[in-house]
Design an enzyme around this catalytic site. Structure first.
Site, PDB file in Angstrom:
ATOM      1  N   TRP A 132       0.866  -1.166   0.000  1.00 16.60           N
ATOM      2  CA  TRP A 132       0.000   0.000   0.000  1.00 16.60           C
ATOM      3  C   TRP A 132       0.908   1.222   0.000  1.00 16.60           C
ATOM      4  CZ3 TRP A 132      -5.271  -0.375   2.527  1.00 16.60           C
ATOM      5  CH2 TRP A 132      -6.060   0.726   2.181  1.00 16.60           C
ATOM      6  N   LEU A 261      -7.851  -7.010   8.298  1.00 15.10           N
ATOM      7  CA  LEU A 261      -7.120  -7.796   7.302  1.00 15.10           C
ATOM      8  C   LEU A 261      -6.674  -9.093   7.954  1.00 15.10           C
ATOM      9  CD1 LEU A 261      -5.613  -8.299   4.645  1.00 15.10           C
ATOM     10  CD2 LEU A 261      -3.731  -6.925   5.551  1.00 15.10           C
ATOM     11  N   CYS A 262      -7.141 -10.200   7.419  1.00 18.52           N
ATOM     12  CA  CYS A 262      -6.850 -11.499   8.031  1.00 18.52           C
ATOM     13  C   CYS A 262      -6.724 -12.568   6.953  1.00 18.52           C
ATOM     14  CB  CYS A 262      -7.963 -11.880   9.012  1.00 18.52           C
ATOM     15  SG  CYS A 262      -7.694 -13.451   9.868  1.00 18.52           S
ATOM     16  N   VAL A 263      -5.658 -13.344   7.041  1.00 15.93           N
ATOM     17  CA  VAL A 263      -5.430 -14.479   6.142  1.00 15.93           C
ATOM     18  C   VAL A 263      -5.246 -15.726   6.996  1.00 15.93           C
ATOM     19  CG1 VAL A 263      -3.912 -15.469   4.383  1.00 15.93           C
ATOM     20  CG2 VAL A 263      -4.351 -13.002   4.393  1.00 15.93           C
ATOM     21  N   SER A 269       1.642 -18.161   2.772  1.00 14.33           N
ATOM     22  CA  SER A 269       2.641 -18.210   1.703  1.00 14.33           C
ATOM     23  C   SER A 269       2.030 -17.938   0.335  1.00 14.33           C
ATOM     24  CB  SER A 269       3.328 -19.583   1.689  1.00 14.33           C
ATOM     25  OG  SER A 269       2.389 -20.591   1.373  1.00 14.33           O
ATOM     26  N   LYS A 270       0.711 -17.769   0.280  1.00 15.71           N
ATOM     27  CA  LYS A 270       0.024 -17.570  -0.994  1.00 15.71           C
ATOM     28  C   LYS A 270      -0.010 -16.099  -1.424  1.00 15.71           C
ATOM     29  CE  LYS A 270      -1.108 -21.827  -1.734  1.00 15.71           C
ATOM     30  NZ  LYS A 270      -0.587 -22.541  -2.912  1.00 15.71           N
ATOM     31  N   ARG A 271       0.513 -15.205  -0.608  1.00 15.42           N
ATOM     32  CA  ARG A 271       0.561 -13.779  -0.945  1.00 15.42           C
ATOM     33  C   ARG A 271      -0.844 -13.209  -1.160  1.00 15.42           C
ATOM     34  NH1 ARG A 271       4.528 -11.049   0.398  1.00 15.42           N
ATOM     35  NH2 ARG A 271       4.672  -9.730  -1.447  1.00 15.42           N
ATOM     36  N   LEU A 272      -1.785 -13.611  -0.303  1.00  9.93           N
ATOM     37  CA  LEU A 272      -3.154 -13.129  -0.454  1.00  9.93           C
ATOM     38  C   LEU A 272      -3.342 -11.720   0.101  1.00  9.93           C
ATOM     39  CD1 LEU A 272      -5.189 -16.339   0.491  1.00  9.93           C
ATOM     40  CD2 LEU A 272      -4.807 -15.392  -1.789  1.00  9.93           C
ATOM     41  N   LEU A 549     -11.513   0.491  15.897  1.00 11.21           N
ATOM     42  CA  LEU A 549     -12.036  -0.722  16.529  1.00 11.21           C
ATOM     43  C   LEU A 549     -11.206  -1.939  16.156  1.00 11.21           C
ATOM     44  CD1 LEU A 549     -15.816  -0.039  15.880  1.00 11.21           C
ATOM     45  CD2 LEU A 549     -14.543   0.339  17.992  1.00 11.21           C
TER      46      LEU A 549
END
Length: 549
Positions: A132, A261-263, A269-272, A549
């Site tokens: 970003w 933001l949560c993976v 490792s998938k660069r999501l 929040l």
């Protein structure tokens, strides 16, 4: 079998993993080379490793570890420097002088060294590649004037198609009003979202909390972006945005607040994460929004402000048992409990729960009081109703446990002048529990967080006498909030060094936390805002009037 073959065989297993399966701490990817990841709110998306890159990363991680140890090491600050600073603080007098000693001066100097990293003057483990881009400033030094960095684009020039995802994944727009879909977001966050450095606690956002946080007036469903596994439609990644009018000094900027933001831990490792950020940015651009605010527990260039967490201990035995805190060497558990005991009754005459009839008066008081701060959300009457009353819960107090309603998220109170009937003050706090990882006795830590407040005492001008009067009033307000939170069986009451919190927290027995929260602006430049420290003559905390929040 070769390493690439092994990796290929693991992919189906990762994709089919159920959300309820917990993951060991070393799969979170938090130690990956820093310039190959981006994080918001502590969630990282590391790059995939190969046998060659692992060796390079090992070296860089070693250098990073040494640098961190050097920054944190007490031996780096000579005693002569500590003595010199201590003498100067005592010579200047004031509240700081009476509390100053060699130990807390040394700690402050260490923090100043860490602040070099926080302010982007130094990096750990190499440079950071920003997914970003165009945050709060460009180049060196503070910006000369406030304003956008990149101009807005017409909708026709915005990318119309979603960004491509890795194979086996697909985009999903989440409908937070659907109980099934909000449960999916809850499941993802509850096992994969922010943890502390020791992996002992993890935020547990309830479905009611998420509905309150993600559906303010004017929200856009398209800004709740998810990633699903194509084969079984399981939600494995999420990011959200909500609209907001933010006043940054003299400018009112329509922007988006980015959060959550949560993976999934097994898919980092998938660069999501970078693709999630690009996609929610695209969705915001399609709505004509080209600025954003977000926070992170980690350092990426360049925060507009940094605040520190403070904690008021309430349920001492439980906090010690869960290792949230420790009994100091010079104190017993019984004495620690006695010292932190909260009174059993509130002190302010006319204090009562906020009601529908109070919304207009609270909106006016909020608008006037928040002029004290440099960066604030501009709430209209409907937003005041949403933020302070929509999370009130169901039923009577006590129906959801002692001092609580069923599904209660927010606690909002006003002070009504008994003679005039006018609302003179209000305060609010919200509930955000954390899972205590691996603790069967206490699986949940009940935490309250100080939200917004206002007092008409803060509308009566400036000056030392007025500042002291406001401090006294706010101590009474937040002190009563502590009483109410204690009655509702919260274990700890948390606050940040923002708004007018800084002068009152220590006197109310809030202890310094070890966490910092960095505030970032996307595509907007502005000089640093007073949070943890004084900035441009503005007292600490007074630069930040927004609670994320």
């Amino acid at each position: 079998m070769s390493a690439p073959q092994k990796q290929k065989e693991k992919i189906p297993e990762i994709i089919d993993t159920t959300i309820d399966a917990d993951v060991s701490d070393n799969e979170s990817g938090s130690d990956v080379e820093e310039h190959d990841q981006f994080a918001v709110d502590g969630v990282t998306a590391p790059a995939p490793s190969t046998s060659t890159s692992q060796k390079k990363k090992k070296k860089k991680k070693s250098k990073a570890k040494k640098l961190l140890n050097a920054i944190r090491g007490k031996d780096e600050i000579p005693q002569a420097v500590v003595d010199q600073v201590l003498d100067k603080v005592k010579a200047e007098g004031g509240a700081a002088a009476s509390e100053a000693n060699a130990e807390n001066v040394r700690e402050a100097l260490q923090q100043m060294k860490i602040m070099d990293v926080v302010k982007g003057k130094a990096g750990i483990g190499g440079s950071i590649r920003r997914t970003w881009e165009n945050t709060s400033s460009t180049g060196e030094g503070p910006p000369i004037e406030d304003g956008y960095i990149e101009p807005s684009k017409p909708r026709a020039e915005v990318r119309q198609e979603p960004f491509p995802l890795p194979k086996d994944f697909e985009w999903s727009t989440l409908d937070i009003s659907d109980p099934v879909q909000i449960k999916e977001v809850y499941d993802l966050l509850s096992l994969n979202y922010i943890e502390d450095d020791q992996a002992a606690f993890r935020f547990q956002y309830s479905a009611e909390f998420l509905a309150w946080a993600l559906m303010p007036p004017g929200y856009h469903k398209e800004w709740h972006v998810g990633v699903r596994v194509s084969s079984n439609k399981k939600l494995v990644a999420f990011i959200s945005g909500i609209p907001m009018n933010l006043r940054i000094r003299k400018h009112v900027v329509p922007l988006v607040e980015i959060n959550y933001l949560c993976v999934h831990k097994k898919l980092r490792s998938k660069r999501l994460a970078p693709v999630l950020i690009k996609e929610v940015t695209r969705q915001c651009h399609l709505k004509g929004i080209f600025q954003a605010i977000y926070t992170a527990g980690i350092v990426i260039p360049t925060p507009v402000s940094v605040c520190r967490y403070y904690h008021r201990l309430l349920n001492i035995p439980k906090l010690v048992d869960t290792r949230f805190c420790y009994v100091p060497r010079h104190m017993t558990l019984a004495r620690m409990t006695r010292v932190n005991k909260v009174t059993s009754s509130t002190s302010l005459p006319g204090l009562r729960e906020m009601e529908e009839k109070d919304i207009a008066a609270v909106a006016e008081l909020y608008t006037q009081y928040m002029k004290r701060f440099d960066m604030i959300p501009m709430f209209d009457v409907e937003e005041i109703r949403h933020h302070f009353l929509s999370g009130k819960g169901q039923g009577e107090i006590g129906s959801g446990g002692v001092g609580r309603r069923q599904k209660q998220v927010t606690w909002s109170y006003v002070v009504e002048d008994r003679e005039t009937g006018k609302i003179t003050d209000f305060f609010s706090f919200y509930s955000l529990p954390s899972t205590v990882i691996g603790n069967t006795t206490y699986p949940l830590l009940e935490a309250a967080y100080l939200y917004y407040y206002a007092s008409n005492v803060g509308l009566k001008g400036e000056g030392a006498e007025q500042d002291e009067a406001l401090k006294k009033r706010l101590m009474a307000l937040v002190g009563d909030a502590l009483v109410i939170a204690n009655e509702a069986k919260f274990d700890v009451f948390n606050a940040l060094s923002l708004m007018d919190n800084a002068p009152i927290l220590q006197d109310l027995k809030f202890g310094l936390g070890d966490g910092f929260l960095n505030f970032y602006l996307y595509n907007w430049r502005t000089a640093p805002l007073a949070g943890l420290n004084i900035e441009g003559g503005i007292p600490a905390g007074r630069g930040i009037g927004i609670v994320m929040l």
